[in-house]
Motif scaffolding. Structure first.
Motif, PDB file in Angstrom:
ATOM      1  N   ASP A   1       0.836  -1.210   0.000  1.00  0.00           N
ATOM      2  CA  ASP A   1       0.000   0.000   0.000  1.00  0.00           C
ATOM      3  C   ASP A   1       0.871   1.261   0.000  1.00  0.00           C
ATOM      4  O   ASP A   1       0.599   2.218  -0.729  1.00  0.00           O
ATOM      5  CB  ASP A   1      -0.934   0.021   1.206  1.00  0.00           C
ATOM      6  CG  ASP A   1      -2.076  -0.973   1.105  1.00  0.00           C
ATOM      7  OD1 ASP A   1      -2.348  -1.479  -0.013  1.00  0.00           O
ATOM      8  OD2 ASP A   1      -2.706  -1.252   2.155  1.00  0.00           O
TER       9      ASP A   1
ATOM     10  N   TYR B   1       1.488   5.331  -7.946  1.00  0.00           N
ATOM     11  CA  TYR B   1       0.787   4.404  -8.822  1.00  0.00           C
ATOM     12  C   TYR B   1      -0.710   4.543  -8.574  1.00  0.00           C
ATOM     13  O   TYR B   1      -1.137   4.899  -7.478  1.00  0.00           O
ATOM     14  CB  TYR B   1       1.199   2.956  -8.554  1.00  0.00           C
ATOM     15  CG  TYR B   1       2.639   2.623  -8.875  1.00  0.00           C
ATOM     16  CD1 TYR B   1       3.325   3.249  -9.903  1.00  0.00           C
ATOM     17  CD2 TYR B   1       3.308   1.658  -8.147  1.00  0.00           C
ATOM     18  CE1 TYR B   1       4.639   2.925 -10.194  1.00  0.00           C
ATOM     19  CE2 TYR B   1       4.631   1.323  -8.443  1.00  0.00           C
ATOM     20  CZ  TYR B   1       5.284   1.960  -9.468  1.00  0.00           C
ATOM     21  OH  TYR B   1       6.572   1.636  -9.756  1.00  0.00           O
ATOM     22  N   GLU B   2      -1.493   4.245  -9.566  1.00  0.00           N
ATOM     23  CA  GLU B   2      -2.943   4.305  -9.453  1.00  0.00           C
ATOM     24  C   GLU B   2      -3.460   2.924  -9.030  1.00  0.00           C
ATOM     25  O   GLU B   2      -3.292   1.955  -9.770  1.00  0.00           O
ATOM     26  CB  GLU B   2      -3.555   4.726 -10.796  1.00  0.00           C
ATOM     27  CG  GLU B   2      -5.054   4.719 -10.819  1.00  0.00           C
ATOM     28  CD  GLU B   2      -5.675   5.594  -9.754  1.00  0.00           C
ATOM     29  OE1 GLU B   2      -6.604   5.106  -9.074  1.00  0.00           O
ATOM     30  OE2 GLU B   2      -5.243   6.753  -9.597  1.00  0.00           O
ATOM     31  N   PRO B   3      -4.063   2.809  -7.846  1.00  0.00           N
ATOM     32  CA  PRO B   3      -4.533   1.494  -7.377  1.00  0.00           C
ATOM     33  C   PRO B   3      -5.460   0.781  -8.362  1.00  0.00           C
ATOM     34  O   PRO B   3      -5.352  -0.433  -8.538  1.00  0.00           O
ATOM     35  CB  PRO B   3      -5.265   1.822  -6.073  1.00  0.00           C
ATOM     36  CG  PRO B   3      -4.639   3.082  -5.594  1.00  0.00           C
ATOM     37  CD  PRO B   3      -4.286   3.848  -6.847  1.00  0.00           C
ATOM     38  N   MET B   4      -6.345   1.525  -9.017  1.00  0.00           N
ATOM     39  CA  MET B   4      -7.255   0.883  -9.971  1.00  0.00           C
ATOM     40  C   MET B   4      -6.495   0.345 -11.183  1.00  0.00           C
ATOM     41  O   MET B   4      -6.848  -0.689 -11.735  1.00  0.00           O
ATOM     42  CB  MET B   4      -8.360   1.843 -10.399  1.00  0.00           C
ATOM     43  CG  MET B   4      -9.393   2.061  -9.294  1.00  0.00           C
ATOM     44  SD  MET B   4     -10.739   3.153  -9.768  1.00  0.00           S
ATOM     45  CE  MET B   4     -11.491   2.214 -11.074  1.00  0.00           C
ATOM     46  N   HIS B   5      -5.424   1.029 -11.563  1.00  0.00           N
ATOM     47  CA  HIS B   5      -4.608   0.544 -12.680  1.00  0.00           C
ATOM     48  C   HIS B   5      -3.839  -0.715 -12.267  1.00  0.00           C
ATOM     49  O   HIS B   5      -3.686  -1.636 -13.073  1.00  0.00           O
ATOM     50  CB  HIS B   5      -3.658   1.631 -13.189  1.00  0.00           C
ATOM     51  CG  HIS B   5      -2.959   1.261 -14.451  1.00  0.00           C
ATOM     52  ND1 HIS B   5      -1.623   0.989 -14.491  1.00  0.00           N
ATOM     53  CD2 HIS B   5      -3.431   1.080 -15.719  1.00  0.00           C
ATOM     54  CE1 HIS B   5      -1.285   0.662 -15.725  1.00  0.00           C
ATOM     55  NE2 HIS B   5      -2.354   0.709 -16.488  1.00  0.00           N
TER      56      HIS B   5
ATOM     57  N   ASP C   1      -4.935  -2.904 -10.135  1.00  0.00           N
ATOM     58  CA  ASP C   1      -5.951  -3.956 -10.193  1.00  0.00           C
ATOM     59  C   ASP C   1      -6.208  -4.396 -11.634  1.00  0.00           C
ATOM     60  O   ASP C   1      -6.372  -5.589 -11.908  1.00  0.00           O
ATOM     61  CB  ASP C   1      -7.261  -3.488  -9.553  1.00  0.00           C
ATOM     62  CG  ASP C   1      -7.164  -3.360  -8.045  1.00  0.00           C
ATOM     63  OD1 ASP C   1      -6.249  -3.966  -7.452  1.00  0.00           O
ATOM     64  OD2 ASP C   1      -8.004  -2.651  -7.474  1.00  0.00           O
ATOM     65  N   TYR C   2      -6.228  -3.437 -12.556  1.00  0.00           N
ATOM     66  CA  TYR C   2      -6.428  -3.759 -13.968  1.00  0.00           C
ATOM     67  C   TYR C   2      -5.277  -4.631 -14.486  1.00  0.00           C
ATOM     68  O   TYR C   2      -5.501  -5.631 -15.171  1.00  0.00           O
ATOM     69  CB  TYR C   2      -6.539  -2.467 -14.785  1.00  0.00           C
ATOM     70  CG  TYR C   2      -6.486  -2.688 -16.273  1.00  0.00           C
ATOM     71  CD1 TYR C   2      -7.574  -3.210 -16.957  1.00  0.00           C
ATOM     72  CD2 TYR C   2      -5.337  -2.374 -16.999  1.00  0.00           C
ATOM     73  CE1 TYR C   2      -7.531  -3.421 -18.335  1.00  0.00           C
ATOM     74  CE2 TYR C   2      -5.282  -2.581 -18.368  1.00  0.00           C
ATOM     75  CZ  TYR C   2      -6.370  -3.113 -19.024  1.00  0.00           C
ATOM     76  OH  TYR C   2      -6.317  -3.318 -20.385  1.00  0.00           O
TER      77      TYR C   2
ATOM     78  N   LYS D   1      -3.320  -6.516 -12.748  1.00  0.00           N
ATOM     79  CA  LYS D   1      -3.439  -7.816 -12.089  1.00  0.00           C
ATOM     80  C   LYS D   1      -4.440  -8.702 -12.840  1.00  0.00           C
ATOM     81  O   LYS D   1      -4.165  -9.880 -13.103  1.00  0.00           O
ATOM     82  CB  LYS D   1      -3.868  -7.614 -10.635  1.00  0.00           C
ATOM     83  CG  LYS D   1      -3.942  -8.865  -9.821  1.00  0.00           C
ATOM     84  CD  LYS D   1      -4.375  -8.542  -8.389  1.00  0.00           C
ATOM     85  CE  LYS D   1      -4.703  -9.794  -7.625  1.00  0.00           C
ATOM     86  NZ  LYS D   1      -5.247  -9.518  -6.310  1.00  0.00           N
TER      87      LYS D   1
END
Length: 106
Positions: free
Chosen positions: A66, A74-78, A80-81, A83
């Protein structure tokens, strides 16, 4: 007896040390310094987990991830994408697959 640590620790550690009646020296790292310290800490925690797997060590690794996502901007949603993309194109680690060798194509 004074122990040298020279490593990144959680924010409340200096307070915990002082509350126990001991003293400590610490500094607040610059944004540039903390990037390397986070990478070093992740390696340290991964090595500890490799020696003694535990939920506590995994929770530290999650906390470090985190912090790395935040500090490296870094963008957390990116993440996740990416991943999900890797999961779809390469699979997961849940299949217990251990690659022994592969032909180099020649």
């Amino acid at each position: 007896m004074k122990h040298e640590y020279n490593k990144l620790v959680r924010d409340k550690i200096p307070d915990i040390i002082r509350e126990s009646g001991r003293s400590c020296d610490y500094k607040i790292l610059s944004d540039a310094e903390v990037l390397d310290a986070l990478k070093d800490k992740l390696i340290e925690k991964a090595n500890i987990f490799a020696e003694r797997p535990s939920e506590d060590e995994i929770s530290d690794i999650y906390e470090l991830i985190d912090a790395i996502v935040e500090k490296f901007d870094y963008e957390p949603m990116h993440i996740d994408y990416l991943k999900l993309q890797n999961k779809e194109s390469k699979g997961t680690y849940s299949g217990n697959t251990f690659l022994i060798s592969a032909d180099d194509g020649n």
